[in-house]
Scaffold this motif. Structure first.
Motif, mmCIF file in Angstrom:
data_model
loop_
_atom_site.group_PDB
_atom_site.id
_atom_site.type_symbol
_atom_site.label_atom_id
_atom_site.label_comp_id
_atom_site.label_asym_id
_atom_site.label_seq_id
_atom_site.Cartn_x
_atom_site.Cartn_y
_atom_site.Cartn_z
ATOM 1 N N TYR A 54 0.831 -1.203 0.000
ATOM 2 C CA TYR A 54 0.000 0.000 0.000
ATOM 3 C C TYR A 54 0.870 1.261 0.000
ATOM 4 N N ILE A 55 1.888 1.254 0.830
ATOM 5 C CA ILE A 55 2.800 2.397 0.877
ATOM 6 C C ILE A 55 3.502 2.556 -0.466
ATOM 7 N N ARG A 56 3.927 1.449 -1.058
ATOM 8 C CA ARG A 56 4.596 1.527 -2.367
ATOM 9 C C ARG A 56 3.635 2.043 -3.423
ATOM 10 N N PHE A 57 2.376 1.622 -3.375
ATOM 11 C CA PHE A 57 1.366 2.115 -4.305
ATOM 12 C C PHE A 57 1.239 3.638 -4.195
ATOM 13 N N LEU A 58 1.195 4.143 -2.970
ATOM 14 C CA LEU A 58 1.097 5.591 -2.765
ATOM 15 C C LEU A 58 2.357 6.306 -3.237
ATOM 16 N N GLU A 59 3.508 5.715 -2.970
ATOM 17 C CA GLU A 59 4.767 6.308 -3.434
ATOM 18 C C GLU A 59 4.803 6.401 -4.954
ATOM 19 N N LEU A 60 4.422 5.321 -5.611
ATOM 20 C CA LEU A 60 4.423 5.314 -7.074
ATOM 21 C C LEU A 60 3.441 6.341 -7.620
ATOM 22 N N SER A 61 2.289 6.454 -6.986
ATOM 23 C CA SER A 61 1.296 7.444 -7.402
ATOM 24 C C SER A 61 1.862 8.853 -7.298
ATOM 25 N N LEU A 62 2.513 9.124 -6.183
ATOM 26 C CA LEU A 62 3.089 10.453 -5.964
ATOM 27 C C LEU A 62 4.231 10.724 -6.937
ATOM 28 N N GLU A 63 5.111 9.749 -7.120
ATOM 29 C CA GLU A 63 6.225 9.927 -8.059
ATOM 30 C C GLU A 63 5.706 10.190 -9.469
ATOM 31 N N GLY A 64 4.700 9.440 -9.878
ATOM 32 C CA GLY A 64 4.120 9.643 -11.207
ATOM 33 C C GLY A 64 3.562 11.038 -11.362
ATOM 34 N N ARG A 65 2.892 11.506 -10.348
ATOM 35 C CA ARG A 65 2.324 12.865 -10.396
ATOM 36 C C ARG A 65 3.424 13.919 -10.464
ATOM 37 N N ILE A 66 4.454 13.749 -9.651
ATOM 38 C CA ILE A 66 5.570 14.708 -9.642
ATOM 39 C C ILE A 66 6.236 14.758 -11.020
ATOM 40 N N TYR A 67 6.508 13.584 -11.589
ATOM 41 C CA TYR A 67 7.132 13.554 -12.915
ATOM 42 C C TYR A 67 6.215 14.141 -13.979
ATOM 43 N N GLY A 68 4.936 13.894 -13.873
ATOM 44 C CA GLY A 68 3.987 14.473 -14.819
ATOM 45 C C GLY A 68 3.985 15.990 -14.764
ATOM 46 N N GLU A 69 4.007 16.524 -13.555
ATOM 47 C CA GLU A 69 4.044 17.979 -13.395
ATOM 48 C C GLU A 69 5.363 18.558 -13.888
ATOM 49 N N ALA A 70 6.463 17.838 -13.650
ATOM 50 C CA ALA A 70 7.768 18.302 -14.128
ATOM 51 C C ALA A 70 7.792 18.334 -15.652
ATOM 52 N N ALA A 71 7.234 17.310 -16.281
ATOM 53 C CA ALA A 71 7.197 17.273 -17.750
ATOM 54 C C ALA A 71 6.367 18.432 -18.292
ATOM 55 N N THR A 72 5.251 18.709 -17.642
ATOM 56 C CA THR A 72 4.408 19.838 -18.063
ATOM 57 C C THR A 72 5.172 21.153 -17.934
ATOM 58 N N ALA A 73 5.898 21.315 -16.837
ATOM 59 C CA ALA A 73 6.680 22.536 -16.631
ATOM 60 C C ALA A 73 7.760 22.679 -17.690
ATOM 61 N N ILE A 74 8.418 21.573 -18.032
ATOM 62 C CA ILE A 74 9.450 21.611 -19.075
ATOM 63 C C ILE A 74 8.830 22.022 -20.405
ATOM 64 N N GLU A 75 7.691 21.403 -20.738
ATOM 65 C CA GLU A 75 7.039 21.708 -22.012
ATOM 66 C C GLU A 75 6.598 23.162 -22.081
ATOM 67 N N LYS A 76 6.240 23.750 -20.955
ATOM 68 C CA LYS A 76 5.824 25.147 -20.934
ATOM 69 C C LYS A 76 7.010 26.102 -20.831
ATOM 70 N N GLY A 77 8.214 25.524 -20.691
ATOM 71 C CA GLY A 77 9.409 26.337 -20.632
ATOM 72 C C GLY A 77 9.727 26.892 -19.266
ATOM 73 N N ASN A 78 9.123 26.338 -18.222
ATOM 74 C CA ASN A 78 9.361 26.823 -16.869
ATOM 75 C C ASN A 78 10.562 26.191 -16.188
ATOM 76 N N ILE A 79 11.094 25.133 -16.799
ATOM 77 C CA ILE A 79 12.285 24.464 -16.280
ATOM 78 C C ILE A 79 13.233 24.311 -17.468
ATOM 79 N N PRO A 80 14.511 24.643 -17.289
ATOM 80 C CA PRO A 80 15.450 24.460 -18.397
ATOM 81 C C PRO A 80 15.482 23.013 -18.872
ATOM 82 N N LYS A 81 15.590 22.830 -20.183
ATOM 83 C CA LYS A 81 15.607 21.480 -20.768
ATOM 84 C C LYS A 81 16.927 20.871 -20.634
#
Length: 81
Positions: A54-81
């Motif tokens: 259960y803890i691993r499931f939550l960790e994976l969910s959170l990691e996926g969300r963080i990476y998704g948000e990071a990818a969105t920020a990169i695509e919008k140019g808010n984080i250097p590529k």
């Protein structure tokens, strides 16, 4: 997790693939089949009896969300590529 210097779309995609594969194992193991993302946490809480899983499931969910948000920020140019 990737370091800030490693945050590229390619690296994020690779990390998300690893996360997805591990998530699929847990989804199959505990027969998680929610009709929406909002239901999946409740379903996981009710179905996953092993606390480590259960803890691993939550960790994976959170990691996926963080990476998704990071990818969105990169695509919008808010984080250097």
């Amino acid at each position: 997790m990737l370091d800030l210097s490693e945050l590229t779309i390619g690296n994020i995609q690779r990390e998300l693939e690893v996360i997805s594969q591990e998530m699929i194992v847990l989804i199959k193991k505990y027969n998680l089949s929610a009709s929406s993302q909002l239901e999946i946490i409740d379903m996981a809480q009710n179905n996953i009896k092993d606390q480590k899983d259960y803890i691993r499931f939550l960790e994976l969910s959170l990691e996926g969300r963080i990476y998704g948000e990071a990818a969105t920020a990169i695509e919008k140019g808010n984080i250097p590529k």
